[in-house]
Design a protein around this motif. Structure first.
Motif, PDB file in Angstrom:
ATOM      1  N   PRO A  27      -2.822  -8.798   1.152  1.00 57.00           N
ATOM      2  CA  PRO A  27      -2.210  -8.268  -0.074  1.00 57.00           C
ATOM      3  C   PRO A  27      -1.780  -6.810   0.117  1.00 57.00           C
ATOM      4  O   PRO A  27      -2.273  -5.903  -0.553  1.00 57.00           O
ATOM      5  CB  PRO A  27      -3.326  -8.415  -1.108  1.00 57.00           C
ATOM      6  N   VAL A  28      -0.869  -6.592   1.065  1.00 53.93           N
ATOM      7  CA  VAL A  28      -0.375  -5.243   1.379  1.00 53.93           C
ATOM      8  C   VAL A  28       1.144  -5.288   1.466  1.00 53.93           C
ATOM      9  O   VAL A  28       1.729  -6.344   1.739  1.00 53.93           O
ATOM     10  CB  VAL A  28      -0.953  -4.717   2.715  1.00 53.93           C
ATOM     11  N   ALA A  32       4.138  -1.083   4.873  1.00 56.45           N
ATOM     12  CA  ALA A  32       2.887  -0.420   5.273  1.00 56.45           C
ATOM     13  C   ALA A  32       2.286  -1.092   6.500  1.00 56.45           C
ATOM     14  O   ALA A  32       1.776  -0.412   7.399  1.00 56.45           O
ATOM     15  CB  ALA A  32       1.890  -0.426   4.117  1.00 56.45           C
ATOM     16  N   ALA A  33       2.346  -2.419   6.567  1.00 56.41           N
ATOM     17  CA  ALA A  33       1.801  -3.140   7.726  1.00 56.41           C
ATOM     18  C   ALA A  33       2.625  -2.848   8.977  1.00 56.41           C
ATOM     19  O   ALA A  33       2.070  -2.585  10.047  1.00 56.41           O
ATOM     20  CB  ALA A  33       1.761  -4.637   7.441  1.00 56.41           C
ATOM     21  N   ALA A  34       3.946  -2.868   8.848  1.00 57.14           N
ATOM     22  CA  ALA A  34       4.811  -2.594  10.003  1.00 57.14           C
ATOM     23  C   ALA A  34       4.618  -1.169  10.507  1.00 57.14           C
ATOM     24  O   ALA A  34       4.592  -0.926  11.710  1.00 57.14           O
ATOM     25  CB  ALA A  34       6.270  -2.851   9.645  1.00 57.14           C
ATOM     26  N   VAL A  35       4.438  -0.219   9.600  1.00 56.92           N
ATOM     27  CA  VAL A  35       4.248   1.182   9.992  1.00 56.92           C
ATOM     28  C   VAL A  35       2.997   1.340  10.853  1.00 56.92           C
ATOM     29  O   VAL A  35       2.984   2.130  11.807  1.00 56.92           O
ATOM     30  CB  VAL A  35       4.201   2.098   8.746  1.00 56.92           C
ATOM     31  N   VAL A  36       1.954   0.591  10.557  1.00 59.02           N
ATOM     32  CA  VAL A  36       0.723   0.674  11.340  1.00 59.02           C
ATOM     33  C   VAL A  36       1.011   0.304  12.796  1.00 59.02           C
ATOM     34  O   VAL A  36       0.588   0.992  13.729  1.00 59.02           O
ATOM     35  CB  VAL A  36      -0.382  -0.233  10.753  1.00 59.02           C
ATOM     36  N   VAL A  37       1.741  -0.759  13.018  1.00 60.44           N
ATOM     37  CA  VAL A  37       2.048  -1.213  14.375  1.00 60.44           C
ATOM     38  C   VAL A  37       3.040  -0.275  15.058  1.00 60.44           C
ATOM     39  O   VAL A  37       2.961  -0.037  16.260  1.00 60.44           O
ATOM     40  CB  VAL A  37       2.584  -2.660  14.351  1.00 60.44           C
ATOM     41  N   LEU A  38       3.953   0.293  14.284  1.00 58.30           N
ATOM     42  CA  LEU A  38       4.965   1.186  14.861  1.00 58.30           C
ATOM     43  C   LEU A  38       4.432   2.585  15.154  1.00 58.30           C
ATOM     44  O   LEU A  38       5.093   3.369  15.832  1.00 58.30           O
ATOM     45  CB  LEU A  38       6.171   1.264  13.931  1.00 58.30           C
ATOM     46  N   ARG A 168      -6.104  -4.049   7.216  1.00 56.62           N
ATOM     47  CA  ARG A 168      -7.014  -3.053   6.653  1.00 56.62           C
ATOM     48  C   ARG A 168      -6.355  -1.666   6.618  1.00 56.62           C
ATOM     49  O   ARG A 168      -6.416  -0.965   5.603  1.00 56.62           O
ATOM     50  CB  ARG A 168      -8.302  -3.002   7.488  1.00 56.62           C
ATOM     51  N   LEU A 169      -5.713  -1.260   7.694  1.00 54.12           N
ATOM     52  CA  LEU A 169      -5.066   0.052   7.739  1.00 54.12           C
ATOM     53  C   LEU A 169      -3.883   0.122   6.772  1.00 54.12           C
ATOM     54  O   LEU A 169      -3.649   1.157   6.152  1.00 54.12           O
ATOM     55  CB  LEU A 169      -4.630   0.386   9.163  1.00 54.12           C
ATOM     56  N   ALA A 171      -3.668  -1.479   3.967  1.00 50.69           N
ATOM     57  CA  ALA A 171      -4.248  -1.367   2.619  1.00 50.69           C
ATOM     58  C   ALA A 171      -4.674   0.065   2.331  1.00 50.69           C
ATOM     59  O   ALA A 171      -4.559   0.527   1.185  1.00 50.69           O
ATOM     60  CB  ALA A 171      -5.446  -2.314   2.490  1.00 50.69           C
ATOM     61  N   SER A 172      -5.128   0.771   3.350  1.00 51.48           N
ATOM     62  CA  SER A 172      -5.564   2.150   3.127  1.00 51.48           C
ATOM     63  C   SER A 172      -4.384   3.114   2.938  1.00 51.48           C
ATOM     64  O   SER A 172      -4.573   4.225   2.476  1.00 51.48           O
ATOM     65  CB  SER A 172      -6.424   2.630   4.310  1.00 51.48           C
ATOM     66  N   LYS A 173      -3.173   2.677   3.278  1.00 52.82           N
ATOM     67  CA  LYS A 173      -1.982   3.521   3.137  1.00 52.82           C
ATOM     68  C   LYS A 173      -1.327   3.370   1.763  1.00 52.82           C
ATOM     69  O   LYS A 173      -0.332   3.985   1.485  1.00 52.82           O
ATOM     70  CB  LYS A 173      -0.966   3.199   4.233  1.00 52.82           C
ATOM     71  N   ARG A 174      -1.874   2.519   0.934  1.00 56.52           N
ATOM     72  CA  ARG A 174      -1.278   2.274  -0.390  1.00 56.52           C
ATOM     73  C   ARG A 174      -1.318   3.492  -1.249  1.00 56.52           C
ATOM     74  O   ARG A 174      -2.100   4.316  -1.278  1.00 56.52           O
ATOM     75  CB  ARG A 174      -2.015   1.154  -1.101  1.00 56.52           C
TER      76      ARG A 174
END
Length: 174
Positions: A27-28, A32-38, A168-169, A171-174
């Motif tokens: 539920p993110v 935000a999820a793509a930014v973590v990997v990038l 998890r990461l 979700a913390s960037k929300r």
């Protein structure tokens, strides 16, 4: 996770190829999820095997990096030093893809190292989720005794842990 032993390769080398994938629904926001990997310099946050990561070149959609990747298990140390090239792609229906490939194996131990990430927003009832998939290959030349077993034992769990860390990461960037 699958592992293939390629004995009798025309090169004269014994080779193994580990191939694995992991999926998750979180539920993110997709971005935000793509930014973590990038965030390549922060690779250690999602991969416990990353010992050193250095960006050599980068732009908004392409990067070239140096990686020192390794694992220690029961006194067996396995490590690889490589350059990887990666790309970010905008895919149909708003999905995002990130793919990487081995550009150079500094120690000659790898003949393949490819990876990809896929992010797609999906609706479940009225809630927005991001579907995350990672896929990876590791091709080793003349692996030492026990290396195939270690790969089989750890890769599937590691890929699952990476997908969960991204969720998890993000979700913390929300």
């Amino acid at each position: 996770m699958d592992l293939f032993k390629l004995n009798g390769d025309p090169s004269g080398e014994n080779r193994i190829l580990g191939v694995g994938e992991a999926h998750g629904l979180f539920p993110v926001p997709l971005k935000a999820a793509a930014v973590v990997v990038l965030d390549y310099p922060n690779l250690k946050a999602i991969s416990t095997r990353a010992r050193e990561v250095r960006v050599i070149e980068s732009s908004a959609s392409r990067w070239y990096v140096y990686e020192d990747i390794g694992i220690s298990f029961m006194g067996i140390n396995i490590g690889y030093k490589l350059d990887a090239e990666g790309y970010r792609e905008t895919l149909p229906d708003g999905a995002v893809g990130v793919r990487g490939r081995l550009a150079k194996s500094h120690d000659g131990k790898l003949y393949a190292a490819d990876s990809s990430w896929y992010f797609k927003e999906v609706k479940v009832d009225v809630l927005a989720y991001t579907y995350i998939r990672t896929w990876s290959t590791s091709g080793l030349r003349n692996p030492g005794l026990g290396v195939a077993g270690i790969m089989k034992l750890f890769i599937a769990g590691e890929l699952r842990d990476q997908v969960n860390a991204v969720g998890r990461l993000a979700a913390s960037k929300r």
